[in-house]
Write a protein that holds these residues in place. Sequence first.
Motif, PDB file in Angstrom:
ATOM      1  N   HIS A  29      14.083  32.717  22.723  1.00  0.00           N
ATOM      2  CA  HIS A  29      12.802  32.679  22.077  1.00  0.00           C
ATOM      3  C   HIS A  29      12.008  31.503  22.500  1.00  0.00           C
ATOM      4  O   HIS A  29      10.827  31.460  22.326  1.00  0.00           O
ATOM      5  N   SER A  56      17.245  34.585   5.755  1.00  0.00           N
ATOM      6  CA  SER A  56      17.220  35.717   6.663  1.00  0.00           C
ATOM      7  C   SER A  56      18.592  36.033   7.146  1.00  0.00           C
ATOM      8  O   SER A  56      19.315  35.213   7.655  1.00  0.00           O
ATOM      9  N   PRO A  57      18.893  37.134   7.021  1.00  0.00           N
ATOM     10  CA  PRO A  57      20.203  37.593   7.400  1.00  0.00           C
ATOM     11  C   PRO A  57      20.439  37.305   8.844  1.00  0.00           C
ATOM     12  O   PRO A  57      21.532  37.268   9.321  1.00  0.00           O
ATOM     13  N   LEU A  58      19.425  37.112   9.476  1.00  0.00           N
ATOM     14  CA  LEU A  58      19.610  36.945  10.880  1.00  0.00           C
ATOM     15  C   LEU A  58      20.458  35.788  11.227  1.00  0.00           C
ATOM     16  O   LEU A  58      20.864  35.636  12.325  1.00  0.00           O
ATOM     17  N   VAL A  59      20.653  35.025  10.316  1.00  0.00           N
ATOM     18  CA  VAL A  59      21.390  33.823  10.661  1.00  0.00           C
ATOM     19  C   VAL A  59      22.525  34.108  11.577  1.00  0.00           C
ATOM     20  O   VAL A  59      23.405  34.864  11.301  1.00  0.00           O
ATOM     21  N   ASP A  60      22.515  33.448  12.560  1.00  0.00           N
ATOM     22  CA  ASP A  60      23.639  33.711  13.445  1.00  0.00           C
ATOM     23  C   ASP A  60      24.784  32.999  12.855  1.00  0.00           C
ATOM     24  O   ASP A  60      24.673  31.996  12.253  1.00  0.00           O
ATOM     25  N   GLN A  61      25.815  33.504  13.121  1.00  0.00           N
ATOM     26  CA  GLN A  61      26.889  32.832  12.483  1.00  0.00           C
ATOM     27  C   GLN A  61      27.180  31.609  13.236  1.00  0.00           C
ATOM     28  O   GLN A  61      28.244  31.392  13.656  1.00  0.00           O
ATOM     29  N   HIS A 103       9.058  33.646   7.400  1.00  0.00           N
ATOM     30  CA  HIS A 103      10.423  34.031   7.760  1.00  0.00           C
ATOM     31  C   HIS A 103      10.751  33.650   9.176  1.00  0.00           C
ATOM     32  O   HIS A 103      10.276  34.263  10.119  1.00  0.00           O
ATOM     33  N   GLN A 156      24.213  35.396  -0.429  1.00  0.00           N
ATOM     34  CA  GLN A 156      22.894  35.291   0.134  1.00  0.00           C
ATOM     35  C   GLN A 156      21.954  36.079  -0.691  1.00  0.00           C
ATOM     36  O   GLN A 156      20.894  35.661  -1.045  1.00  0.00           O
ATOM     37  N   GLU A 157      22.359  37.199  -0.953  1.00  0.00           N
ATOM     38  CA  GLU A 157      21.446  38.052  -1.686  1.00  0.00           C
ATOM     39  C   GLU A 157      21.164  37.435  -3.016  1.00  0.00           C
ATOM     40  O   GLU A 157      20.045  37.397  -3.461  1.00  0.00           O
ATOM     41  N   LYS A 176      10.502  30.486  24.554  1.00  0.00           N
ATOM     42  CA  LYS A 176       9.802  30.556  25.806  1.00  0.00           C
ATOM     43  C   LYS A 176       8.864  29.410  25.872  1.00  0.00           C
ATOM     44  O   LYS A 176       8.743  28.744  26.851  1.00  0.00           O
ATOM     45  N   ASP A 188       8.409  32.607  14.893  1.00  0.00           N
ATOM     46  CA  ASP A 188       9.476  32.992  15.809  1.00  0.00           C
ATOM     47  C   ASP A 188       9.135  34.261  16.564  1.00  0.00           C
ATOM     48  O   ASP A 188       9.795  34.616  17.530  1.00  0.00           O
ATOM     49  N   ASP A 189       8.145  34.949  16.129  1.00  0.00           N
ATOM     50  CA  ASP A 189       7.774  36.197  16.785  1.00  0.00           C
ATOM     51  C   ASP A 189       6.844  35.888  17.956  1.00  0.00           C
ATOM     52  O   ASP A 189       5.713  35.448  17.753  1.00  0.00           O
ATOM     53  N   PRO A 190       7.280  36.142  19.158  1.00  0.00           N
ATOM     54  CA  PRO A 190       6.448  35.768  20.304  1.00  0.00           C
ATOM     55  C   PRO A 190       5.152  36.541  20.390  1.00  0.00           C
ATOM     56  O   PRO A 190       4.133  36.013  20.852  1.00  0.00           O
TER      57      PRO A 190
END
Lengths: 145, 664
Positions: free
Chosen positions: B521, B342-347, B82, B632-633, B523, B35-37
Motif C-alpha cells: 500500500h 478492523s478485522p483486517l488486522v494481520d496477525q 477505518h 474484537q466484536e 505506494k 489506506d485506500d489508494p
Amino acid sequence: MQRQVALIKQSLFDQGYLDEQFMELEELQDDANPNFVEEVSALYFKDSARLINNIDQALERGTFDFNRLDSYMHQFKGSSTSIGASKVKAECTTFREYCRAGNAEGCLRTFQQLKKEHSTLRKKLEHYFQLARQAGPKETARRPK
Amino acid sequence: MVNPGHGRGPDSGTAAGGSNSDPFPANLRVLVVDDDPTCLMILERMLMTCLYRVTKCNRAEIALSLLRKNKNGFDIVISDVHMPDMDGFKLLEHVGLEMDLPVIMMSADDSKSVVLKGVTHGAVDYLIKPVRIEALKNIWQHVVRKKRNEWNVSEHSGGSIEDTGGDRDRQQQHREDADNNSSSVNEGNGRSSRKRKEEEVDDQGDDKEDSSSLKKPRVVWSVELHQQFVAAVNQLGVDKAVPKKILEMMNVPGLTRENVASHLQKYRIYLRRLGGVSQHQGNMNHSFMTGQDQSFGPLSSLNGFDLQSLAVTGQLPPQSLAQLQAAGLGRPTLAKPGMSVSPLVDQRSIFNFENPKIRFGDGHGQTMNNGNLLHGVPTGSHMRVRPGQNVQSSGMMLPVADQLPRGGPSMLPSLGQQPILSSSVSRRSDLTGALAVRNSIPETNSRVLPTTHSVFNNFPADLPRSSFPLASAPGISVPVSVSYQEEVNSSDAKGGSSAATAGFGNPSYDIFNDFPQHQQHNKNISNKLNDWDLRNMGLVFSSNQDAATATATAAFSTSEAYSSSSTQRKRRETDATVVGEHGQNLQSPSRNLYHLNHVFMDGGSVRVKSERVAETVTCPPANTLFHEQYNQEDLMSAFLKQEGIPSVDNEFEFDGYSIDNIQV
C-alpha cells in the motif's frame, strides 16, 4: 467515434453501472491530467482485485470471520463508492448485511455476484477507455459542462 | 487570515505569507491519510484542484511521523476512519494532542455513532464518502477557526492581561485577516474577537509571550516540557489545575497561558478517555497510588512524559528516547489500535513483546535506559497477540507490581485492587499488568485490536509513569501515553515495530509501516522507513529523536491503554500492571484502548511477569473495568455503544475531568 464513446458512457450510467461520482471524477480531469479517470479506474481495479483475493481466501478458509470480512468489504465499498461503481457498491452493501446477520451462505452467494459485477464493470470500462482514447481523450472523457 | 508573520497559517506555506486575502485558501497544506489508494488518488486530485498543497499518506504511522518531523509543515489533516494500521480516531487524538492541527475525518460509514465519535474525539468535521470536491473547497475554514479559537482561549483565560497582551496583537491581526478572508463562517468569531480586542487593547505590553505575539508559533511540547506540565498539574491536582498556575509553576519562558490552556484541555480529554474505563477503579488506585507513589511516581511521570514528548514532536531528549524505547518495547505487543476495529488486522505478531519491557524501563525513573528496557522486554514471543486472546485475567496486568523488576513494582501490589486489565485486555493481551495499578483498567476494550494490541502492559512500573504523575488523580492514567501506546502497539501488531511506537514522530513509524502486508500500500509512502525491527525498538528510538517524543506519547497512551486496554489483553504479558488508569477512561474511545494496550505492554519486565501475573492478577474485580474479555466484536460493539453515549465517561466518575471544566 466520439459520439460512440459518449453513447457507451451514457449507457453505463443508464444501466446503473456508474453513478454521479464517476462524473465528478471526470470533472477533475483536465489538460494537465488528461487521463485521470482512466488512471483512477486502473488503480481501483488493481486494488480491488487484491481485496477480492483476500476475501476469497478468507472465505475459502471456511471459518467465516464475519468481522474481518465486514472490514474487507467496508474497504471495498469505500473504493467502489469513490469511483462511482454503483452496482458493485450495492453488492458490497448486501454482503455486509449478510455478514452482520452471520449468514455465511448469503455471503458466499453475494460475493459471487459481486465478483461478477466487478468483472463486468471492468470490461466495460476498459472498452470505454480504449475507445475514448482513440476518439481523442479530452473531448470524450470530459463531461459536457 | 493568518498573520503575515505567522508560520502556520494557510498561507504560511507560501512565501507571501501576509494577507493575501484573495488566494487565501490556496496553498493550504493538507495531509491526507487513507489506506485506500483509489480514494487517496481522488482526494489528492480534488485538493489540488482547490489549489491546496497536498501530501498523501496511506499509513497513519507514516502520517504521524511526517507531522512530527515537520511540526509546522501542515495546516490541516484529513483522515479516513477505518484504516488497518491504526484507527483513524486514534490518529485524530494524536494529532490533536501533539500538533494541535484541525483534523477532518471521513468515511463511507455514515452511521450516527461513528460521526458522533468523530465529534467527541475532536474532529473538526466529518465527511461522508464519496467526498465531493465542494466539500473540500471549504476546509480552510477549519484552519482559520482554529487559529481564532486559540487566540480566543488565551484571551479568555483568565484575565491576566499580560498573558494576552501579546495574543491580542496577534488576535487583532488575525481577526483582521480573518475578516477579510473568512466567509460567513467566521463572522461570529470575528464579532466576538473584535469585542475582546477592544477590551484588551491596552494591554499590549506583554513580553512574556513575545514568542507568541504577532504570531502564534506552535508550541512544541517536548518531553521535558510535558513533564513539567504534568508535574505542575499533578501538584495542583488534575481537576484543580488552572493554566495560569500551571504556567507559573512551569516557569518556562516564552510559554503562554494559552499554550498551557490548550494543552491542558487536550490533556484532560486524553485523561478522560483513559480514565473513562476505570472510573471506579479510581478509588482503588488511590490507595494504590499512595502506597506506591514513590516508586511509581518517577515511572509514571516518565511514561507520561515520554508520551508527551513523543506527541510533541520528535524532540526527544536522550532520556526520552530511552523511555520511548522502553515504551516502545513494551508496546510493540500492543496491537495496533486500529486493528481491533478492523478485522483486517494481520496477525502480525505484534506482540512481540517488547512492550512490557519498555514500561519497565520507565519505572526506573526517568532513565529508561535501553538496558532496562530490554530487560523487561519479553522477547516478544510471549506477546503474541492473538486476536482472540482475551486476556481475561486481570492478573496479567496486575501482577506487575511484583513482577516488574524495574521500577514500578509498586504498582503491582496495587494490582490486587484492580482487576484491571484482565478483563479488558482481552484483546490486547498485553495488558501487562501495570494497569492494575490504577484499577482503571476499565478498559473499555473497545478496541481490542485483536492482533496487536498488547494489552496494557501492566507494567506497573511503566505505567506508573504515565499514569501516576500525570494525574494526581489516581485514576488518571496518562492518557497521553495511552494513545501513544496505541500507536505503538498498533505498529507492533504490525510488525512489532514497537520502536515505532516510541518514536512517534519519527521514523519509528516506519517500523509500523514495515509490515509487509502493507507494504504494497505504501505506494506513496516509501517504505524505506520500514526498518522496524521490533527488537530494535530501542534502537529505533534512539535513532530518532522523535522516538523520544513517541515514548512520551506512548506513555500517555499507556495510561490510557491501561484503562481501556482491557481489550488489549492480547499480549498477555501484562504483568497486570493494570494501569488503573485513573478510572478515567474506561471508556476511552476505542482509540485509547489501543493505546493502552500498547503502552503497557511494553514493560519488558512486565512481560515477564505478565505471564505470571496473568494468573495471579487478582485484582479484585471490584472495579473490573475491563470487561471480561472483549472480543474484537465485543469491544467494537462495546465501544460503539459507548460512543453512543454523549460523554463517554458517564459511567465513570471522572475526577472532574471534563473539557468543560478546564479552568483557565
